[in-house]
Scaffold this active site. Sequence first.
Site, PDB file in Angstrom:
ATOM      1  N   GLU A   7      41.176  69.163 104.460  1.00  0.00           N
ATOM      2  CA  GLU A   7      39.890  69.860 104.439  1.00  0.00           C
ATOM      3  C   GLU A   7      38.740  68.949 104.831  1.00  0.00           C
ATOM      4  O   GLU A   7      37.693  68.923 104.192  1.00  0.00           O
ATOM      5  CB  GLU A   7      39.641  70.475 103.051  1.00  0.00           C
ATOM      6  CG  GLU A   7      40.668  71.541 102.704  1.00  0.00           C
ATOM      7  CD  GLU A   7      40.363  72.316 101.430  1.00  0.00           C
ATOM      8  OE1 GLU A   7      39.782  71.729 100.513  1.00  0.00           O
ATOM      9  OE2 GLU A   7      40.736  73.500 101.372  1.00  0.00           O
ATOM     10  N   ASP A  45      47.459  77.691  97.560  1.00  0.00           N
ATOM     11  CA  ASP A  45      46.300  77.128  96.860  1.00  0.00           C
ATOM     12  C   ASP A  45      45.999  77.817  95.535  1.00  0.00           C
ATOM     13  O   ASP A  45      45.053  78.603  95.470  1.00  0.00           O
ATOM     14  CB  ASP A  45      45.065  77.217  97.781  1.00  0.00           C
ATOM     15  CG  ASP A  45      43.881  76.444  97.226  1.00  0.00           C
ATOM     16  OD1 ASP A  45      44.055  75.735  96.215  1.00  0.00           O
ATOM     17  OD2 ASP A  45      42.783  76.537  97.814  1.00  0.00           O
ATOM     18  N   GLU A  57      39.634  79.059  89.245  1.00  0.00           N
ATOM     19  CA  GLU A  57      38.987  79.311  90.538  1.00  0.00           C
ATOM     20  C   GLU A  57      39.366  80.674  91.107  1.00  0.00           C
ATOM     21  O   GLU A  57      38.508  81.410  91.591  1.00  0.00           O
ATOM     22  CB  GLU A  57      39.376  78.202  91.529  1.00  0.00           C
ATOM     23  CG  GLU A  57      38.872  78.462  92.935  1.00  0.00           C
ATOM     24  CD  GLU A  57      39.226  77.364  93.930  1.00  0.00           C
ATOM     25  OE1 GLU A  57      39.834  76.355  93.513  1.00  0.00           O
ATOM     26  OE2 GLU A  57      38.889  77.517  95.116  1.00  0.00           O
TER      27      GLU A  57
HETATM   28  C1  GCV Z   1      38.356  70.130  95.700  1.00  0.00           C
HETATM   29  C2  GCV Z   1      40.575  74.576  97.442  1.00  0.00           C
HETATM   30  C3  GCV Z   1      39.265  74.685  96.705  1.00  0.00           C
HETATM   31  C4  GCV Z   1      38.408  73.466  96.973  1.00  0.00           C
HETATM   32  C5  GCV Z   1      39.183  72.228  96.535  1.00  0.00           C
HETATM   33  C6  GCV Z   1      40.494  72.185  97.313  1.00  0.00           C
HETATM   34  C7  GCV Z   1      41.367  71.022  96.901  1.00  0.00           C
HETATM   35  O1  GCV Z   1      40.348  74.622  98.819  1.00  0.00           O
HETATM   36  O2  GCV Z   1      38.615  75.850  97.086  1.00  0.00           O
HETATM   37  O3  GCV Z   1      37.214  73.586  96.245  1.00  0.00           O
HETATM   38  O4  GCV Z   1      38.440  71.053  96.766  1.00  0.00           O
HETATM   39  O5  GCV Z   1      41.214  73.372  97.088  1.00  0.00           O
HETATM   40  O6  GCV Z   1      42.217  71.228  96.049  1.00  0.00           O
HETATM   41  O7  GCV Z   1      41.191  69.921  97.405  1.00  0.00           O
END
Ligand code: GCV
Length: 694
Positions: free
Chosen positions: A256, A329, A357
């Site tokens: 990411e 995820d 989340e």
């Molecule tokens: C810390 C998902 C979440 C992100 C998170 C990412 C990860 O994409 O939405 O907020 O970032 O996972 O676990 O690195």
Amino acid sequence: MVLSLHADEGHRLWLRSPNQNLRPVNVICSAQSAVLEIAKQELEQSWQGKSGASLVLTVQSDERIRGDGFRLGPGEIRASTDLGILYGVYELLRRQQTGESVREGIFNPSYERRLLNHWDNLNGTIERGYAGHSIFWREGNDSLTVTEQDKTLWREYARANASVGINGAALNNVNASPWMLTPEYLGRVKAIADVLRPYGMQVYLSIKFSSPALIGGLSTSDPLDPGVIQWWHDKVKEIYTLIPDFGGFLVKANSEGQPGPQDFGRTHADGANMLAGALGPFGGIVMWRAFVYKTSEGDRAKQAYSEFIPLDGQFRENVIVQSKNGPVDFQPREPFSPLFGAMKKTSVMPELQITQEYLGQSIHLVFLAPMWEEFLKSDTFQEGKGSTVARCTDGSLFPQKHTAIAGVSNIGLDANWCGHDFAQANWYAFGRLAWDNTLTSEQIADEWIKLTFPETGSGSVVFSKDRTRQFLNPVKQMMLESREAAVDYMMPLGLHHIFSADDHYGPGPWWGPRFVRKDWTPPYYHQAEPGGVGFDRTIKGSDAVSQYHEPLKSQFNDPKTCPDMFLLWFHHLPWDYEMKSGGTLWDALCTHYDAGLQQVRAFQKTWDRAEPWVDPERFTAVQSKLREQCRNAQIWKDACLLYFQQFSRRPVPYDIERPVNDLEDLIQADNDRIMSRFRRRAERNDPDRKDHRE
Ligand code: GCV
């Protein structure tokens, strides 16, 4: 019966020293240490065993007791370490308080390292945090000053963790700031570590891989560059000078948009091993995340496996690859990630998400233990039947130098720590499962309710028959059903990631603007069209099924044998596909969405009946959250059914409640939400974090 129900904002969690029934205890301990002092105090403050009993605490090595395990014997707690004694004390007190019999025997932890990962930013905000700001970091001129208030809060935090066996915390977001490693911030890390230490908690830090260039003044962060290697060695030495029991680094690299070794043509193993080389001499470890995916590489669910399996055997022994429970995820339901069990020569640790989340954040009552139990007990078949994820990661099946498990924390500055009184149960459950990965959700829920809503006023530690029947049993059942209910009203039958933009809270099956990466949009995952719905991951599709060991591969590959709960995860099927139960896929989808909503309505009734047994403050707080959860569940059901109905062109089965919202209104409200979010960001000049990603 007279109940005295005091207002309670929930800060005491499950640690409520009873103010009645306290009895004197004579604690005998030959050794002395800060940890043992706490153990003694805990006993004296909460003893509910025989009045005037003597308890001997013996620290003596015993080969049957592993790590920080302990032995409970008649009048004695025995352990090889001081910390083992403390855990034994908490176990004994918990049993006294819940009225469970005190079982004699040896209690060893399933994992050596049991960590909370905080996604806390240095300015005090928390990524995916729903319970206020960070307990560790804050903004402002005095942000690094350590106050007495800070220390009190950290001590309470450490005690709560120790009471369930959690022995480590990564203090900052995996999307890490390079500033974390500067002397100013390390000074505060030392202060935190000093408070956490007597409770047996080690601190860990998330690091930004490009730190040598960003704060070290080097021209590169290439892990094979001698200057970079030296920089990390010096930095690690500086950290251990401050914090001799520092745990190690947690790394999100080439994921990411975060920098990583691939930026320099190196592999994940090159990057992890370089850091492990610096930490190794001090006993530190590297937790290297396997959460990697790129739009260019096809099915996102396959990528961690494809990238990491070729590296199996190349990692140093103080590297642990950290994988999320599922291949995508932290969705409400995913099959286990196929990495578990498949990396046989590498230590692999599960990363669970305690913060909700994707499960209603701090608004929905969702007890996560059933999800984690399902995951830990999933059979990978990698070493024959019974090769559960738990056994693939806790050292029972593979010779791992280190074993670990982590949970992304749901803790913030809110008075009740977690934003929702029942979200505390998820923190508790994570700790209990990390200590013993064979526990059942039922047992954990039972313990948590008894400890968190103890009998008051009756003078008894054990729940009365009435309280058990009218409060404990129905509330426990509500907790145990709550995760399945959330799956039903959000994304049943294997649907996943159909959240609207960015905040991962409400539904957005329609949300797919062209300027956004496809694998960040719901249509990529549900693939709904007039011919059917679902992601084809069979051997004729993306072939993700082939990452699973037989018999799973064949089982998942055939819709007739694929469990219903994963049907649309692995298959794209016509709307009138005939389900095992006999009806059509469309009807089954409608039935699940409606059942989820009906269940939340039932939770409301359960909770209202609990009123006589709970203090008014927590009762009202939970009641009001359940109302909101119910409204949201209705929106989930209506949004998904009305959206999918555009493709299925079939009526909602006549025997279930009709949607009450209009699709256009739901889409409009969602657009308004997204627009106002972007506007607020623009006003704050706060670039969308996702803009920084690849
Ligand atoms: C810390 C998902 C979440 C992100 C998170 C990412 C990860 O994409 O939405 O907020 O970032 O996972 O676990 O690195």
